[in-house]
Scaffold this motif. Structure first.
Motif: not given
Length: 182
Positions: A49-64
């Motif tokens: 509800p506050f705009g943080a609707f895409a929290l995930n493991l973020s594959a590209i950032t995680a790999a880097i």
């Protein structure tokens, strides 16, 4: 719910969380994946509800952040994730200016820079995925379908790559079982 939430859930799981899990495992970390996915899901539910609707493991950032480029000592690579988080906050605060700057550059230049940044991660991921002979074809099919950029029914290639790889693995395992039956 069925036209927006469910497809977004599937796409997030297939394009971010599943590759994020693969990046975590390829980097040699033994993490409680189920708890991590649950935590990101609950955090998304609370913060959406506050705009943080895409929290995930973020594959590209995680790999880097988990590669040897981040830090030679695997126990100190968390500093890359902390730094990346701080940069994300800054980019969020100055999002309009950053977007304007990126739009000013030629699209090809931005894509080339992103590609160069990911070379080590892609190479490490491919090495880990193709190392095991028994799953090599399925891993390669997953990679190639994902790389193709195919979009079917509005769902991107990351999802279809996972589907194609899973089907290839199933067919391969089914064939091996059929051969071993008397």
């Amino acid at each position: 719910l069925t036209s927006l939430a469910l497809p977004l859930f599937v796409v997030t799981m297939a394009s971010q969380n599943l590759p994020g899990v693969a990046a975590i495992r390829a980097a040699g970390y033994d993490m409680p994946i189920s708890r991590i996915i649950t935590l990101t899901g609950v955090a998304t539910l609370v913060l959406a509800p506050f705009g943080a609707f895409a929290l995930n493991l973020s594959a590209i950032t995680a790999a880097i952040c988990m590669g040897p480029e981040a830090h030679p000592d695997p126990k100190k690579r968390y500093t890359a994730a902390v730094t990346c988080g701080a940069i994300y906050v800054l980019i969020g605060l100055f999002g309009a200016a950053v977007t304007g700057l990126l739009i000013a550059f030629p699209r090809e230049l931005v894509l080339a820079i992103a590609g160069i940044a990911l070379l080590g991660s892609i190479g490490g991921g491919l090495h880990a995925a193709l190392k095991d002979d028994t799953h090599r074809e399925a891993a390669l099919i997953t990679f190639l379908v994902t790389l193709s950029g195919v979009v079917i029914a509005g769902i991107g290639s990351a999802f279809w790559g996972v589907v194609a790889g899973a089907v290839a693995l199933f067919v391969q395992q089914y064939g091996l079982r059929q051969k071993s039956k008397p």
